[in-house]
Design a protein around this motif. Structure first.
Motif, PDB file in Angstrom:
ATOM      1  N   GLN A  79       0.832  -1.196   0.000  1.00 28.43           N
ATOM      2  CA  GLN A  79       0.000   0.000   0.000  1.00 28.43           C
ATOM      3  C   GLN A  79       0.872   1.254   0.000  1.00 28.43           C
ATOM      4  O   GLN A  79       1.934   1.274   0.608  1.00 28.43           O
ATOM      5  N   ILE A  80       0.404   2.309  -0.695  1.00 26.86           N
ATOM      6  CA  ILE A  80       1.126   3.578  -0.626  1.00 26.86           C
ATOM      7  C   ILE A  80       0.306   4.636   0.103  1.00 26.86           C
ATOM      8  O   ILE A  80       0.821   5.688   0.463  1.00 26.86           O
ATOM      9  N   GLY A  81      -0.982   4.366   0.324  1.00 26.49           N
ATOM     10  CA  GLY A  81      -1.803   5.282   1.105  1.00 26.49           C
ATOM     11  C   GLY A  81      -1.705   4.922   2.575  1.00 26.49           C
ATOM     12  O   GLY A  81      -1.807   3.755   2.950  1.00 26.49           O
ATOM     13  N   LEU A  82      -1.508   5.916   3.405  1.00 24.78           N
ATOM     14  CA  LEU A  82      -1.233   5.675   4.828  1.00 24.78           C
ATOM     15  C   LEU A  82      -2.382   4.931   5.500  1.00 24.78           C
ATOM     16  O   LEU A  82      -2.162   3.942   6.214  1.00 24.78           O
ATOM     17  N   LEU A  83      -3.616   5.342   5.243  1.00 26.99           N
ATOM     18  CA  LEU A  83      -4.758   4.739   5.935  1.00 26.99           C
ATOM     19  C   LEU A  83      -4.894   3.264   5.600  1.00 26.99           C
ATOM     20  O   LEU A  83      -5.097   2.431   6.490  1.00 26.99           O
ATOM     21  N   ASN A  84      -4.764   2.926   4.315  1.00 27.60           N
ATOM     22  CA  ASN A  84      -4.896   1.532   3.930  1.00 27.60           C
ATOM     23  C   ASN A  84      -3.749   0.696   4.478  1.00 27.60           C
ATOM     24  O   ASN A  84      -3.939  -0.464   4.822  1.00 27.60           O
ATOM     25  N   GLN A  85      -2.576   1.301   4.568  1.00 19.98           N
ATOM     26  CA  GLN A  85      -1.442   0.587   5.158  1.00 19.98           C
ATOM     27  C   GLN A  85      -1.791   0.196   6.594  1.00 19.98           C
ATOM     28  O   GLN A  85      -1.542  -0.930   7.021  1.00 19.98           O
ATOM     29  N   ILE A  86      -2.404   1.142   7.318  1.00 21.08           N
ATOM     30  CA  ILE A  86      -2.765   0.851   8.711  1.00 21.08           C
ATOM     31  C   ILE A  86      -3.810  -0.260   8.755  1.00 21.08           C
ATOM     32  O   ILE A  86      -3.712  -1.194   9.556  1.00 21.08           O
ATOM     33  N   ILE A  87      -4.803  -0.189   7.861  1.00 25.00           N
ATOM     34  CA  ILE A  87      -5.839  -1.222   7.830  1.00 25.00           C
ATOM     35  C   ILE A  87      -5.226  -2.584   7.530  1.00 25.00           C
ATOM     36  O   ILE A  87      -5.512  -3.583   8.201  1.00 25.00           O
ATOM     37  N   VAL A  88      -4.343  -2.627   6.524  1.00 25.92           N
ATOM     38  CA  VAL A  88      -3.701  -3.895   6.156  1.00 25.92           C
ATOM     39  C   VAL A  88      -2.867  -4.417   7.318  1.00 25.92           C
ATOM     40  O   VAL A  88      -2.831  -5.618   7.601  1.00 25.92           O
ATOM     41  N   LEU A  89      -2.221  -3.473   8.009  1.00 25.51           N
ATOM     42  CA  LEU A  89      -1.369  -3.852   9.142  1.00 25.51           C
ATOM     43  C   LEU A  89      -2.172  -4.599  10.198  1.00 25.51           C
ATOM     44  O   LEU A  89      -1.691  -5.539  10.819  1.00 25.51           O
ATOM     45  N   PHE A  90      -3.426  -4.201  10.352  1.00 29.34           N
ATOM     46  CA  PHE A  90      -4.269  -4.875  11.335  1.00 29.34           C
ATOM     47  C   PHE A  90      -5.030  -6.043  10.717  1.00 29.34           C
ATOM     48  O   PHE A  90      -5.992  -6.544  11.288  1.00 29.34           O
ATOM     49  N   GLY A  91      -4.637  -6.439   9.532  1.00 31.18           N
ATOM     50  CA  GLY A  91      -5.204  -7.638   8.933  1.00 31.18           C
ATOM     51  C   GLY A  91      -6.455  -7.391   8.110  1.00 31.18           C
ATOM     52  O   GLY A  91      -7.148  -8.343   7.750  1.00 31.18           O
ATOM     53  N   GLY A  92      -6.775  -6.129   7.781  1.00 29.30           N
ATOM     54  CA  GLY A  92      -7.985  -5.847   7.001  1.00 29.30           C
ATOM     55  C   GLY A  92      -7.705  -5.852   5.504  1.00 29.30           C
ATOM     56  O   GLY A  92      -6.569  -6.052   5.060  1.00 29.30           O
ATOM     57  N   GLN A  93      -8.778  -5.650   4.742  1.00 30.07           N
ATOM     58  CA  GLN A  93      -8.658  -5.541   3.289  1.00 30.07           C
ATOM     59  C   GLN A  93      -8.580  -4.063   2.913  1.00 30.07           C
ATOM     60  O   GLN A  93      -9.252  -3.244   3.538  1.00 30.07           O
ATOM     61  N   PRO A  94      -7.768  -3.707   1.903  1.00 31.25           N
ATOM     62  CA  PRO A  94      -7.709  -2.289   1.510  1.00 31.25           C
ATOM     63  C   PRO A  94      -9.082  -1.769   1.067  1.00 31.25           C
ATOM     64  O   PRO A  94      -9.840  -2.478   0.415  1.00 31.25           O
ATOM     65  N   VAL A  95      -9.388  -0.540   1.457  1.00 31.80           N
ATOM     66  CA  VAL A  95     -10.685   0.070   1.161  1.00 31.80           C
ATOM     67  C   VAL A  95     -10.479   1.216   0.179  1.00 31.80           C
ATOM     68  O   VAL A  95      -9.562   2.018   0.357  1.00 31.80           O
ATOM     69  N   THR A  96     -11.313   1.321  -0.845  1.00 28.75           N
ATOM     70  CA  THR A  96     -11.260   2.496  -1.719  1.00 28.75           C
ATOM     71  C   THR A  96     -12.171   3.557  -1.101  1.00 28.75           C
ATOM     72  O   THR A  96     -13.364   3.612  -1.374  1.00 28.75           O
ATOM     73  N   PHE A  97     -11.564   4.384  -0.272  1.00 26.34           N
ATOM     74  CA  PHE A  97     -12.334   5.307   0.562  1.00 26.34           C
ATOM     75  C   PHE A  97     -13.221   6.245  -0.245  1.00 26.34           C
ATOM     76  O   PHE A  97     -14.289   6.622   0.199  1.00 26.34           O
ATOM     77  N   LEU A  98     -12.769   6.648  -1.439  1.00 34.54           N
ATOM     78  CA  LEU A  98     -13.514   7.666  -2.177  1.00 34.54           C
ATOM     79  C   LEU A  98     -14.596   7.060  -3.061  1.00 34.54           C
ATOM     80  O   LEU A  98     -15.285   7.769  -3.782  1.00 34.54           O
ATOM     81  N   ALA A  99     -14.758   5.717  -3.009  1.00 39.36           N
ATOM     82  CA  ALA A  99     -15.765   5.096  -3.861  1.00 39.36           C
ATOM     83  C   ALA A  99     -16.924   4.498  -3.071  1.00 39.36           C
ATOM     84  O   ALA A  99     -18.033   4.405  -3.575  1.00 39.36           O
ATOM     85  N   VAL A 100     -16.691   4.096  -1.818  1.00 35.99           N
ATOM     86  CA  VAL A 100     -17.754   3.449  -1.043  1.00 35.99           C
ATOM     87  C   VAL A 100     -18.788   4.486  -0.619  1.00 35.99           C
ATOM     88  O   VAL A 100     -18.450   5.457   0.064  1.00 35.99           O
ATOM     89  N   ASP A 101     -20.070   4.250  -0.976  1.00 36.11           N
ATOM     90  CA  ASP A 101     -21.042   5.338  -0.964  1.00 36.11           C
ATOM     91  C   ASP A 101     -21.177   6.193   0.288  1.00 36.11           C
ATOM     92  O   ASP A 101     -20.706   7.311   0.282  1.00 36.11           O
ATOM     93  N   PRO A 102     -21.787   5.773   1.378  1.00 35.77           N
ATOM     94  CA  PRO A 102     -22.018   6.852   2.357  1.00 35.77           C
ATOM     95  C   PRO A 102     -20.715   7.364   2.970  1.00 35.77           C
ATOM     96  O   PRO A 102     -20.652   8.498   3.418  1.00 35.77           O
ATOM     97  N   TRP A 103     -19.682   6.529   2.958  1.00 34.79           N
ATOM     98  CA  TRP A 103     -18.472   6.908   3.688  1.00 34.79           C
ATOM     99  C   TRP A 103     -17.567   7.842   2.911  1.00 34.79           C
ATOM    100  O   TRP A 103     -16.726   8.512   3.505  1.00 34.79           O
ATOM    101  N   ASN A 104     -17.722   7.885   1.586  1.00 37.18           N
ATOM    102  CA  ASN A 104     -16.816   8.770   0.839  1.00 37.18           C
ATOM    103  C   ASN A 104     -17.089  10.243   1.164  1.00 37.18           C
ATOM    104  O   ASN A 104     -16.171  11.050   1.203  1.00 37.18           O
ATOM    105  N   THR A 105     -18.365  10.568   1.416  1.00 35.46           N
ATOM    106  CA  THR A 105     -18.655  11.949   1.820  1.00 35.46           C
ATOM    107  C   THR A 105     -17.950  12.281   3.131  1.00 35.46           C
ATOM    108  O   THR A 105     -17.369  13.360   3.287  1.00 35.46           O
ATOM    109  N   ILE A 106     -17.983  11.315   4.068  1.00 33.81           N
ATOM    110  CA  ILE A 106     -17.282  11.530   5.335  1.00 33.81           C
ATOM    111  C   ILE A 106     -15.786  11.727   5.080  1.00 33.81           C
ATOM    112  O   ILE A 106     -15.153  12.617   5.667  1.00 33.81           O
ATOM    113  N   ALA A 107     -15.248  10.932   4.168  1.00 34.94           N
ATOM    114  CA  ALA A 107     -13.820  11.058   3.857  1.00 34.94           C
ATOM    115  C   ALA A 107     -13.492  12.453   3.343  1.00 34.94           C
ATOM    116  O   ALA A 107     -12.431  13.010   3.660  1.00 34.94           O
ATOM    117  N   LEU A 108     -14.406  13.041   2.584  1.00 35.68           N
ATOM    118  CA  LEU A 108     -14.182  14.401   2.087  1.00 35.68           C
ATOM    119  C   LEU A 108     -14.332  15.421   3.217  1.00 35.68           C
ATOM    120  O   LEU A 108     -13.584  16.397   3.285  1.00 35.68           O
TER     121      LEU A 108
END
Lengths: 323, 377
Positions: free
Chosen positions: B218-247
């Protein structure tokens, strides 16, 4: 209309020192203990965590902008120490890249050419008007002043399209009023930014100018000074702190603006924000270019910010604790 | 003027700056000169004043290249100045001076804000080409299209979340660092994003959010942290209700510094005696904060909340640069620009009117607040 003179607010270094000294003297027994508990270790750690959280994104961008393109694309910037390598190639490349009409280096120059007049012009016009509102008597003064203040309600989105029609065709409501500006370079952006800055600038400068003691103005008038002389010799020098802070504000605002630029600065006169937004849209995965480009655009505001931070904060307080 | 500006645009970019500023200063100089000589008595000055009444229309003629306006201006100026100044209790030339000081600002404001606002409001009731009256059709369109309704709702989500979170974060930070060692540097760190453009901030955060397929580094810091804890990378700007929060996080990141600086100054203005009195009453730090500090900085809190609310209502740059409104992240300001680009002027204007109506109550409330404070003082 009275207002707090933002100079008096305890923000600049000198004032802060005085304040700290005064309070330390006043603190005894209980208060001292209270202070100590308020700034306990937990609070300091929390502050430290927030500060780091707030700085890391910018820091990551900064580090990335100096890493070789391939490294940026494949590894995170935090691995900088395991695969060390710094380069300024990204900067050289991004300054030369852009759209068909101009490069980022040209856009940088455009940003400067747009920002300087768009800072100077509204300030002069606003200080003239602010003086009239503060020290000249005429019927309907208060109504007019409230009208100017109320114009802050209008989101600039309301004004964009009609203003564009006025510039390009010289029409208001379809009637020809002025000669169209046509393709005259930066003029549209200068005028638009100047207009949009006026309501707030007049309001803030008025608050400062109205605070000047009436005796000073009266004395000058008795000595035979006209309004022009009073404005130049007395009001302008005394208002310099306010003018300086608003100038910084306006500078940052114009430099960082995207919306006005998108509407009024097309083609070869586009500023950097517009070009960067374009690059982000079209080459969103070229992180080595984006990081370097973003950092170039951040550079000037950061220099302004760090060198003039004191006045900038003062201006912020002038704008926010008005009343 | 347009000839001058056209000639100016042929020069190199940076050469234009001193020339336009010099021309502007010269113009203001002439204005101040007439302001200065306006009140003087004597035949020479009367002639000079008369000259100004010819000169100013000539300047208007040069600037606007419209004979009608110049002739009207000449008539109005000549009659008004001399008749009214003759009767003025403030002395000869007073009106002349007043107009000199006020006219540039007032004329620009009328041309640039008042008239366009009226025009946009009318435009909102016209069709896309602006030649047929369609009543409320544009507004009906906004509130019946799911996409457009979503845009309005997103804007409301922005204005509900961003001001509150950034004010709380700024307030907490201001309290934490109050009177601590190195307070100044703490402040600079959080305040710094204020100087960064929204476009710059958007790029910074796109980089933080960026995702790469699972398994790759991963090159994005947030996804690196998620992967570090064993999660799957998330496309933050594409997942519907949460992308607005990301902005929204980006705006919070920028505005917290503003809230912090203002609230920090306000906290320092809370009288030490009140704190001491509360301390003597045996309150703990939290009670003192709620009962003494917060009421003491109430007006600053209102100002901060208002300012950030207006900023989040008008938010444009962040959405434009990060998603351009894709995946249900659009807001009113962005949609307004999109409709304008699609030659849907009526709908664009209608969005602007909706935005205006949303901003209106906030500013009115703030103006009344200021008025109330003045009355107390």
């Amino acid at each position: 209309m009275s207002a707090v003179t933002p100079i008096d607010l305890p923000v600049d270094a000198e004032q802060k020192k005085v304040l700290a000294r005064g309070e330390r003297r006043a603190e005894t027994g209980f208060a001292k203990g209270a202070k100590r508990r308020l700034t306990s270790r937990g609070a300091t750690i929390a502050a430290l965590v927030i500060a780091i959280l707030w700085t890391i994104p910018t820091f990551g961008l900064f580090v990335s902008s100096f890493r070789p393109a391939n490294e940026v694309r494949t590894t995170g910037w935090w691995t900088i120490f395991s695969n060390f390598g710094l380069t300024i190639d990204n900067y050289v490349t991004v300054l030369g890249s852009g759209n068909s009409q101009l490069t980022l280096a040209d856009a940088f120059i455009n940003s400067i050419a747009i920002t300087l007049p768009a800072t100077a012009i509204p300030l002069v016009i606003a200080s003239l008007a602010a003086y009239a509102f503060a020290w000249m008597n005429f019927r309907g003064k208060n109504v007019l002043f409230i009208g100017v203040f109320a114009l802050q309600i209008v989101p600039i989105q309301m004004a964009l399209v009609p203003l564009l029609q006025l510039f390009s065709r010289g029409e208001i409501f379809g009637f020809p009023v002025i000669a169209a500006l046509g393709q005259s370079g930066y003029a549209q952006v200068w005028i638009a930014h100047s207009i949009f800055a006026l309501p707030l600038a007049i309001f803030l400068l008025h608050n400062f100018i109205a605070e000047i003691p009436g005796e000073v103005i009266e004395a000058a008038r008795v000595d035979g000074a006209g309004h022009g002389q009073i404005f130049f010799r007395i009001v302008l020098p005394l208002t310099m702190p306010a003018i300086a802070s608003f100038a910084i504000f306006q500078f940052l605002w114009v430099w960082n603006d995207l919306l006005v630029a998108l509407i009024f600065a097309d083609g070869a006169v586009a500023p950097m924000t517009k070009l960067l937004a374009e690059i982000t849209g079209s080459r969103g995965q070229d992180w080595h270019l984006l990081t370097a480009g973003a950092f170039i655009s951040i550079l000037v505001p950061l220099i302004v910010f760090f060198s003039l931070q004191r006045y900038f904060v003062r201006g912020l307080l002038a704008g926010s604790t008005k009343g | 003027m347009s000839t001058f500006l056209l000639w100016l645009s042929t020069l190199p970019a940076l050469a234009q700056v001193p020339i336009i500023i010099a021309a502007f200063v010269a113009l203001v100089g002439v204005l101040i000169f007439f302001i200065e000589i306006a009140p003087r008595r004597g035949r020479v000055y009367t002639i000079l004043r008369l000259a100004a009444c010819v000169l100013i229309p000539l300047l208007i003629l040069a600037a606007l290249e419209s004979y009608t306006i110049a002739i009207i201006a000449a008539g109005v100026l000549g009659v008004l100045f001399f008749w009214l100044d003759y009767r003025s209790s403030e002395g000869a030339g007073y009106l002349f001076q007043l107009v000199g000081f006020l006219a540039p600002a007032i004329v620009l404001l009328i041309i640039g804000l008042v008239v366009p606002t009226i025009q946009t409001t009318i435009q909102a009731f016209l069709n896309a080409r602006g030649d047929t009256f369609v009543g409320l059709d544009n507004f009906v369109w906004i509130f019946t299209q799911p996409q457009a309704v979503r845009t309005v709702l997103n804007t409301i989500v922005w204005v509900l979340i961003a001001p509150v979170v950034s004010t709380i974060a700024g307030l907490a930070y201001a309290v934490f660092i109050d009177k601590s060692r190195g307070e100044k540097y703490f402040k600079i760190l959080v305040f710094m994003p204020m100087a960064i453009s929204f476009v710059g901030a958007s790029i910074i955060w796109r980089f933080v959010y960026t995702a790469r397929p699972a398994g790759e580094q991963q090159i994005g810091l947030l996804n690196q942290i998620i992967v570090l804890f064993g999660g799957q990378p998330v496309t933050f700007l594409a997942v519907d209700p949460w992308n607005t929060i990301a902005l929204i996080v980006v705006l919070i990141w920028v505005q917290t510094g503003f809230a912090m600086v203002v609230l920090s100054a306000a906290i320092k203005g809370v009288p030490a005696e009140q704190m001491e009195a509360a301390e003597l009453d045996g309150t703990n730090a939290w009670q003192r904060f709620i009962n003494v500090t917060v009421p003491g900085i109430r007006s600053s809190l209102v100002v901060v909340l208002t300012t950030i609310s207006i900023a989040s209502l008008k938010v444009f740059d962040i959405v434009r640069t990060m998603t351009a409104g894709a995946n249900n992240t659009s807001v009113i300001a962005n949609e307004m620009y999109t409709q304008f680009k699609n030659f849907e002027q009526g709908r664009s204007a209608a969005f602007a009117v909706v935005l205006f109506l949303l901003v209106l109550p906030i500013v009115v409330y703030n103006a009344r607040q200021i008025k109330k404070q003045r009355e107390i003082r």
